[in-house]
Scaffold this motif. Structure first.
Motif, PDB file in Angstrom:
ATOM      1  N   GLU A  47     -42.596  20.971  24.926  1.00 18.42           N
ATOM      2  CA  GLU A  47     -43.842  20.445  24.380  1.00 18.42           C
ATOM      3  C   GLU A  47     -44.795  21.580  24.016  1.00 18.42           C
ATOM      4  OE1 GLU A  47     -45.310  16.926  26.834  1.00 18.42           O
ATOM      5  OE2 GLU A  47     -43.812  17.883  28.122  1.00 18.42           O
ATOM      6  N   LEU A  48     -44.549  22.765  24.577  1.00 19.81           N
ATOM      7  CA  LEU A  48     -45.392  23.930  24.349  1.00 19.81           C
ATOM      8  C   LEU A  48     -44.502  25.155  24.233  1.00 19.81           C
ATOM      9  CD1 LEU A  48     -48.226  25.334  24.301  1.00 19.81           C
ATOM     10  CD2 LEU A  48     -48.029  25.495  26.805  1.00 19.81           C
ATOM     11  N   ALA A  49     -44.781  25.984  23.239  1.00 21.73           N
ATOM     12  CA  ALA A  49     -44.053  27.239  23.053  1.00 21.73           C
ATOM     13  C   ALA A  49     -45.045  28.392  23.088  1.00 21.73           C
ATOM     14  CB  ALA A  49     -43.299  27.230  21.725  1.00 21.73           C
ATOM     15  N   LEU A  50     -44.872  29.275  24.053  1.00 20.09           N
ATOM     16  CA  LEU A  50     -45.671  30.496  24.168  1.00 20.09           C
ATOM     17  C   LEU A  50     -44.796  31.633  23.663  1.00 20.09           C
ATOM     18  CD1 LEU A  50     -46.996  29.845  27.790  1.00 20.09           C
ATOM     19  CD2 LEU A  50     -48.217  29.442  25.627  1.00 20.09           C
ATOM     20  N   VAL A  51     -45.160  32.191  22.514  1.00 22.17           N
ATOM     21  CA  VAL A  51     -44.302  33.158  21.828  1.00 22.17           C
ATOM     22  C   VAL A  51     -45.101  34.421  21.541  1.00 22.17           C
ATOM     23  CG1 VAL A  51     -42.915  33.566  19.735  1.00 22.17           C
ATOM     24  CG2 VAL A  51     -42.958  31.286  20.793  1.00 22.17           C
ATOM     25  N   SER A  52     -44.517  35.564  21.868  1.00 20.44           N
ATOM     26  CA  SER A  52     -45.137  36.839  21.518  1.00 20.44           C
ATOM     27  C   SER A  52     -45.371  36.878  20.012  1.00 20.44           C
ATOM     28  CB  SER A  52     -44.213  37.992  21.935  1.00 20.44           C
ATOM     29  OG  SER A  52     -44.572  39.192  21.292  1.00 20.44           O
ATOM     30  N   LEU A  91     -49.895  33.297  32.226  1.00 25.28           N
ATOM     31  CA  LEU A  91     -49.888  32.428  31.029  1.00 25.28           C
ATOM     32  C   LEU A  91     -49.302  31.060  31.366  1.00 25.28           C
ATOM     33  CD1 LEU A  91     -48.765  34.546  27.955  1.00 25.28           C
ATOM     34  CD2 LEU A  91     -50.892  33.262  28.211  1.00 25.28           C
ATOM     35  N   LEU A  92     -48.219  31.048  32.119  1.00 25.22           N
ATOM     36  CA  LEU A  92     -47.603  29.780  32.524  1.00 25.22           C
ATOM     37  C   LEU A  92     -48.526  28.996  33.460  1.00 25.22           C
ATOM     38  CD1 LEU A  92     -43.904  30.932  33.048  1.00 25.22           C
ATOM     39  CD2 LEU A  92     -44.797  29.492  31.202  1.00 25.22           C
ATOM     40  N   ARG A 148     -47.770  21.758  40.242  1.00 25.01           N
ATOM     41  CA  ARG A 148     -48.797  21.972  39.218  1.00 25.01           C
ATOM     42  C   ARG A 148     -48.579  23.360  38.609  1.00 25.01           C
ATOM     43  NH1 ARG A 148     -53.210  18.682  39.489  1.00 25.01           N
ATOM     44  NH2 ARG A 148     -54.532  20.336  38.664  1.00 25.01           N
ATOM     45  N   TRP A 149     -48.867  23.480  37.321  1.00 25.61           N
ATOM     46  CA  TRP A 149     -48.691  24.774  36.659  1.00 25.61           C
ATOM     47  C   TRP A 149     -49.507  25.853  37.360  1.00 25.61           C
ATOM     48  CZ3 TRP A 149     -44.621  25.283  33.910  1.00 25.61           C
ATOM     49  CH2 TRP A 149     -44.140  24.244  33.111  1.00 25.61           C
TER      50      TRP A 149
END
Length: 167
Positions: A47-52, A91-92, A148-149
């Motif tokens: 649902e979420l992409a954290l990309v450099s 970040l996560l 929880r995150w």
């Protein structure tokens, strides 16, 4: 249960105007697409992409999405290019609790270290052993995390699968 995917960018060209601007090699595009097909076959759909924001990680994402058939725009993060393990973990930890599945695409040594420290040793033994042997380009680790995150920490997620994308 939450899903965390940690991926190293695919094979890049040896040179570029700067390291940040290095592009993927043809092999890298094919490997990332194969990794996307593998993730989709496992039912993973983030649902979420954290990309450099580096060129090779953006291109890895594009090929990964093409292979997986996902329709998701990434959140490009300039800090992930040079982030250390704790910064990537932070970040996560900032992910909204409404999100149940996230993928982080970055660079070594950070992603290898992140995957290693997240592992609680309670998951799939074979996948955990493969993870311990190294983190080459297009390596992907899938974790399950029950919490929880904001509480994500070292040794708090279980490895459920490990794969190295190779076309």
């Amino acid at each position: 249960m939450r899903t965390i995917v940690v991926m190293r960018h695919a094979k890049a060209e040896q040179t570029g105007a700067t390291d940040y601007e290095r592009r993927l090699a043809e092999r890298g595009r094919a490997d990332a697409a194969e990794a996307g097909r593998w993730l989709a076959a496992r039912g993973v759909e983030p649902e979420l992409a954290l990309v450099s924001a580096a060129v090779r990680t953006q291109e890895t994402w594009d090929s990964l999405v093409e292979g997986a058939g996902w329709d998701l725009d990434p959140e490009l993060d300039e800090g992930l290019y040079s982030a250390g393990t704790q910064a990537a973990l932070d970040l996560l930890r900032e992910v909204d609790d409404g999100i149940t599945s996230v993928i982080l695409v970055g660079h070594n040594p950070t992603v290898a270290s992140l995957a290693t420290i997240l592992d609680d040793g309670e998951g799939d033994e074979e996948a955990g052993n493969e993870l311990a042997l190294g983190y080459p380009t297009s390596a992907v680790t899938v974790f399950e995390y029950d919490g929880r995150w904001s509480e994500l920490d070292e040794a708090s997620a279980s490895v459920v699968a490990f794969h190295v994308g190779r076309a």
